[in-house]
Each structure stands twice: as structure tokens, then as C-alpha cells.
Design an enzyme around this catalytic site. Sequence first.
Site, mmCIF file in Angstrom:
data_model
loop_
_atom_site.group_PDB
_atom_site.id
_atom_site.type_symbol
_atom_site.label_atom_id
_atom_site.label_comp_id
_atom_site.label_asym_id
_atom_site.label_seq_id
_atom_site.Cartn_x
_atom_site.Cartn_y
_atom_site.Cartn_z
ATOM 1 N N SER A 99 34.663 -76.294 -21.730
ATOM 2 C CA SER A 99 33.743 -75.176 -21.952
ATOM 3 C C SER A 99 32.855 -74.906 -20.757
ATOM 4 O O SER A 99 32.427 -75.828 -20.061
ATOM 5 C CB SER A 99 32.826 -75.468 -23.138
ATOM 6 O OG SER A 99 33.488 -75.170 -24.323
ATOM 7 N N HIS B 169 26.438 -73.216 -25.398
ATOM 8 C CA HIS B 169 26.510 -74.436 -26.218
ATOM 9 C C HIS B 169 26.597 -75.699 -25.366
ATOM 10 O O HIS B 169 26.587 -76.809 -25.909
ATOM 11 C CB HIS B 169 27.643 -74.346 -27.248
ATOM 12 C CG HIS B 169 29.018 -74.599 -26.717
ATOM 13 N ND1 HIS B 169 29.889 -73.589 -26.383
ATOM 14 C CD2 HIS B 169 29.678 -75.749 -26.477
ATOM 15 C CE1 HIS B 169 31.029 -74.119 -25.968
ATOM 16 N NE2 HIS B 169 30.923 -75.434 -26.013
ATOM 17 N N ASP C 99 27.876 -66.711 -25.948
ATOM 18 C CA ASP C 99 27.865 -68.144 -25.639
ATOM 19 C C ASP C 99 27.919 -68.328 -24.120
ATOM 20 O O ASP C 99 28.918 -68.774 -23.555
ATOM 21 C CB ASP C 99 29.050 -68.838 -26.327
ATOM 22 C CG ASP C 99 28.951 -70.354 -26.254
ATOM 23 O OD1 ASP C 99 28.012 -70.860 -25.618
ATOM 24 O OD2 ASP C 99 29.834 -71.019 -26.824
HETATM 25 N N1 ARG Z 1 34.140 -75.729 -27.104
HETATM 26 C C1 ARG Z 1 34.943 -76.513 -26.256
HETATM 27 C C2 ARG Z 1 34.076 -77.204 -25.218
HETATM 28 O O1 ARG Z 1 32.921 -77.361 -25.405
HETATM 29 C C3 ARG Z 1 36.084 -75.744 -25.664
HETATM 30 C C4 ARG Z 1 37.182 -75.661 -26.640
HETATM 31 C C5 ARG Z 1 38.316 -74.862 -26.151
HETATM 32 N N2 ARG Z 1 39.321 -74.857 -27.164
HETATM 33 C C6 ARG Z 1 40.516 -74.334 -27.027
HETATM 34 N N3 ARG Z 1 41.367 -74.466 -27.988
HETATM 35 N N4 ARG Z 1 40.846 -73.696 -25.941
HETATM 36 O O2 ARG Z 1 34.581 -77.734 -24.270
#
Ligand code: ARG
Length: 262
Positions: free
Chosen positions: A191, A52, A95
Site C-alpha cells: 500500500s 491508512h 485513501d
Molecule cells: N491494503 C494493503 C496494504 O496496506 C494493500 C492490499 C492490496 N491488495 C491487493 N489485493 N492488491 O498494503
Amino acid sequence: LPQAHTTGSRKTRSVNEHLIAPRRTQRTVSYKWQHICGGVLLTAQWAFSAAHCRTPGLRVLLGELDFERRTGDEVPCRVKLQIRHPQYDGQTKNDIMMINLQCRKLQMGEAIWPARLPQPMTEVPTGTDCEICGWGTMLYPEFKAATQLQCVNLPIMKTETCNQPYGGAIHDKIMCIGHGRGGQDSCQGDSGGGAYCNNICYGLVMGGLYCADANYPGVYTIVSKYVPWAVTVIRAYMAKQNTGGYNRKRGGNGRGKREITR
Ligand code: ARG
């Protein structure tokens, strides 16, 4: 990472990457670089990140630590390919993405070093502490990337335990990392970065509901499940470079909203 502690002198910073993309600022034609995601350096030409995180115009900065201070260790790289896992479902399944890098004057050393990967399909026991670092937001739900690399140590949680708050969404290719007390977690912008357990990259930051919430730990892609895929991709592109014969395949799709927000 909300309430993370700063570790300006981390020795293992080497494996962290900073993925950036251009953002056109209003009214001007100039571009301003913006932090997007973390990554994990595999070889001089390849890195992992989250699927993503795929972004047009993506660039990678190796050896980064502090956005406001140049140390001379920073190596900017062009991104030649962003290969998302062919079975990425736009949500929590697969992902993961391979980034093909082209870096000028890249030298492995103190500041930049490839990550150690787990043996394919191996698992780390629950309770093992893992170190997660990134420049993700320290405020949630507002987004403000950290200027200095932030790191936390958190234990791997049992999938059964984690499936209670997440209502069974934790499948066999993702895992939860957190102590269940809240206050420490990865967050938006982290992420694609690694979770290093015993110095081996076992997880990639993927998602979670909120950040640092006592009830909802962070959710990570289990790296060991993708080591064979990574090897296949690297081999395929090496073969292509030698013969020019490999047809680049693209897979996955960008649709769908995840329950576990990214
Ligand atoms: N999807 C998020 C990103 O793109 C990461 C989120 C992590 N969330 C968590 N509660 N650890 O950076």
C-alpha cells in the site's frame, strides 16, 4: 506481491520508498524496524502514501532495494508530518496522504528520483500496462515482507468489469489493476506504493479482496484526482514556512472497516 518476479537491477527503483515504523520487541526496550508501506517520492520534502499507512513514529527510507544489503544509496528520512486527505473516510474514499520528509544529505540521482505525476484529472486507457513494485507480503494471508523489492506488470481494468466482483464498490476515484487470471497482484505491505503506467504514477496501491485472486483484482487510488490537492498542500506549507501563518489542519478519521481490505 505474490509470485512476483524479482528485478534486482530495476532502473526506476528510484521512485520507490520504504516506510518503516518502530515496533517494540517483547521483553526488551529495544526497537526493531518493521516494514509498513510503500510510498511515492514527489519532491525532496514530500511523498505520497496511502492514508491508512499513517503510523506513529513512521520513518522513510529512500533508495532502498534490498533490506539485507546496504548499497550506500539508502537515505533515511524523518517524517515531519503525515497529512491524510481531509475527506479520507477510513475506507476506500480518498485513501491518500502527503508525507513531509526531512532527509539528511539527500541527493537526487541514479538511486533516488521523484516520480512523474499525471496531468490533473487525466485518465489512462484501460488495458495499459502498469508496473507496481513493493516489499509487501508474498504469502497471503500470512504476512512476511519481501526482503527485495518485487515488481509486476499488470493492465488497468475497466471499472465496469471490476465492479461485478466488487459489487459496485469501485467508485470514480479508484481503479482496478489486474489481468483477471490471478497469481500476480500487489498485497499487504505494498500500500502507498505507485502503479507506474508509461512511467507516470497513475495509481497508489490501496486494497483488494485477498491477493492475486483471479476474481478480485487489486484496487488503486487514482493519483490524477489528487494532484491539485497535493499542490495545495505543498503551497500551504511553503507559505507557512515563510510566514509562520498557516494553521495545520487535520482531517479524516480512522473508524470503519472496508469491504475491500487494506
Ligand atoms: N491494503 C494493503 C496494504 O496496506 C494493500 C492490499 C492490496 N491488495 C491487493 N489485493 N492488491 O498494503
